[in-house]
Design a protein around this motif. Structure first.
Motif, PDB file in Angstrom:
ATOM      1  N   ARG A 183       1.016  -1.105  -0.032  1.00  0.00           N
ATOM      2  CA  ARG A 183      -0.027  -0.029  -0.130  1.00  0.00           C
ATOM      3  C   ARG A 183       0.820   1.394  -0.017  1.00  0.00           C
ATOM      4  NH1 ARG A 183      -1.457  -3.649   2.838  1.00  0.00           N
ATOM      5  NH2 ARG A 183      -0.551  -2.754   5.016  1.00  0.00           N
TER       6      ARG A 183
ATOM      7  N   ASN B 104      -2.308   6.791  -1.327  1.00  0.00           N
ATOM      8  CA  ASN B 104      -3.845   6.257  -1.434  1.00  0.00           C
ATOM      9  C   ASN B 104      -4.501   6.156  -0.187  1.00  0.00           C
ATOM     10  OD1 ASN B 104      -3.075   5.701  -4.113  1.00  0.00           O
ATOM     11  ND2 ASN B 104      -2.346   3.864  -3.770  1.00  0.00           N
TER      12      ASN B 104
ATOM     13  N   GLU C 282     -10.726   8.921  -1.041  1.00  0.00           N
ATOM     14  CA  GLU C 282     -11.197   9.577  -2.386  1.00  0.00           C
ATOM     15  C   GLU C 282     -12.468  10.280  -2.372  1.00  0.00           C
ATOM     16  OE1 GLU C 282     -12.676   6.376  -5.320  1.00  0.00           O
ATOM     17  OE2 GLU C 282     -10.450   5.905  -4.688  1.00  0.00           O
TER      18      GLU C 282
END
Length: 74
Positions: free
Chosen positions: A62, A66, A70
């Motif tokens: 990961r 991120n 979002e």
């Protein structure tokens, strides 16, 4: 070092603030287990702790870019 409280907001799949996790609740009980179904957010808890302490995720698969949801507002 032992975490006492975790506050997560706009992290991973969660757009808003997640209910606080009070680790002190488990004090005196010894070990405790973080369990749940696949996709329930166990790794998100560990990623949030690792990111707060070290600025990186708990695994190599990961990326920190991120981690911000979002779905969160700007």
């Amino acid at each position: 070092m032992r975490p006492t409280k975790l506050i997560i907001s706009a992290f991973g799949p969660y757009a808003g603030r997640v209910p606080d996790i009070e680790f002190d609740t488990f004090e005196g009980k010894g070990l405790f287990l973080i369990s749940g179904d696949t996709g329930s957010g166990k790794t998100t808890i560990f990623d949030a702790i690792c990111f707060a302490l070290y600025g990186t995720t708990s695994g190599i698969y990961r990326d920190t870019r991120n981690l911000r949801s979002e779905y969160a507002q700007d």
